[in-house]
Design an enzyme around this catalytic site. Structure first.
Site, PDB file in Angstrom:
ATOM      1  N   GLU A 176       0.982   3.901   1.850  1.00 22.98           N
ATOM      2  CA  GLU A 176       1.509   4.342   3.150  1.00 22.98           C
ATOM      3  C   GLU A 176       2.671   3.460   3.596  1.00 22.98           C
ATOM      4  O   GLU A 176       3.702   3.957   4.052  1.00 22.98           O
ATOM      5  CB  GLU A 176       0.405   4.288   4.220  1.00 22.98           C
TER       6      GLU A 176
ATOM      7  N   CYS B 100      -5.959   1.971   5.846  1.00 28.13           N
ATOM      8  CA  CYS B 100      -6.655   0.752   6.252  1.00 28.13           C
ATOM      9  C   CYS B 100      -6.073   0.262   7.584  1.00 28.13           C
ATOM     10  O   CYS B 100      -5.128   0.854   8.110  1.00 28.13           O
ATOM     11  CB  CYS B 100      -6.486  -0.319   5.166  1.00 28.13           C
TER      12      CYS B 100
ATOM     13  N   CYS C 239      -2.248  -0.563   7.405  1.00 28.58           N
ATOM     14  CA  CYS C 239      -1.408   0.640   7.373  1.00 28.58           C
ATOM     15  C   CYS C 239      -1.468   1.389   8.704  1.00 28.58           C
ATOM     16  O   CYS C 239      -0.458   1.935   9.152  1.00 28.58           O
ATOM     17  CB  CYS C 239      -1.816   1.542   6.222  1.00 28.58           C
TER      18      CYS C 239
ATOM     19  N   HIS D 129       0.843  -1.197   0.000  1.00 32.24           N
ATOM     20  CA  HIS D 129       0.000   0.000   0.000  1.00 32.24           C
ATOM     21  C   HIS D 129       0.882   1.252   0.000  1.00 32.24           C
ATOM     22  O   HIS D 129       2.040   1.203   0.428  1.00 32.24           O
ATOM     23  CB  HIS D 129      -0.905   0.026   1.243  1.00 32.24           C
TER      24      HIS D 129
HETATM   25 ZN    ZN Z   1      -3.406   0.268   3.674  1.00 37.90          ZN
END
Ligand code: ZN
Length: 154
Positions: A55, A83, A86, A53
């Site tokens: 991040e 999410c 993360c 992801h």
């Molecule tokens: Zn994430």
């Protein structure tokens, strides 16, 4: 707030790069003392890696660059609310602040569904700012999914 917009624009550039690679367009940058330390974009498909992801990619790069697994004093700018995965990485990183473009009502774990950085699993106090360039951050994702739906129809 002027500075927040400047860095959110940089995060949006990363989201655009993800878009060009047919990944869900989410981008992030990490900033310290007014300077960009690292950038990240969503690349789960390209890397066959569900942890890739925006991040997490930005956090990993910053850790390498600063040679530290803790990142005190850093601010994360991300186009979409992180999410739960993360949010966990953010807590481990000990960053100082998160700036969010658009909220994610489905999977957001900072405000929308869970408040992980404010919960007992977090032992640091991370400041949260939301709604910075919200419209632009949301539009790029909506446009991406509209394109997907149209391609499916054909
Ligand atoms: Zn994430």
């Amino acid at each position: 707030m002027v500075d927040d917009k400047v860095f959110m624009k940089e995060a949006l550039k990363q989201a655009k790069k993800a878009y060009e690679k047919n990944e869900i367009p989410i981008g992030a940058v990490l900033v310290k003392d007014g300077k960009i330390i690292s950038r990240g974009r969503n690349s789960v498909i390209e890397k066959n890696d569900m942890t890739s992801h925006a991040e997490i990619n930005a956090l990993r790069k910053a850790g390498k660059k600063l040679e530290n697994y803790r990142l005190p004093g850093l601010t994360l700018y991300t186009t979409l609310e992180p999410c739960s995965m993360c949010a966990g990485a953010i807590i481990e990183s000990r960053i100082e602040r998160i700036v969010i473009g658009a909220l994610d009502p489905k999977r957001g774990a900072i405000i929308s569904n869970l408040e992980l950085t404010k919960s007992t699993v977090s032992n640091t106090d991370i400041a949260v700012t939301t709604g910075v360039m919200e419209k632009e951050c949301l539009e790029i994702i909506q446009e991406f999914f509209r394109g997907l739906r149209e391609r499916k129809k054909k």
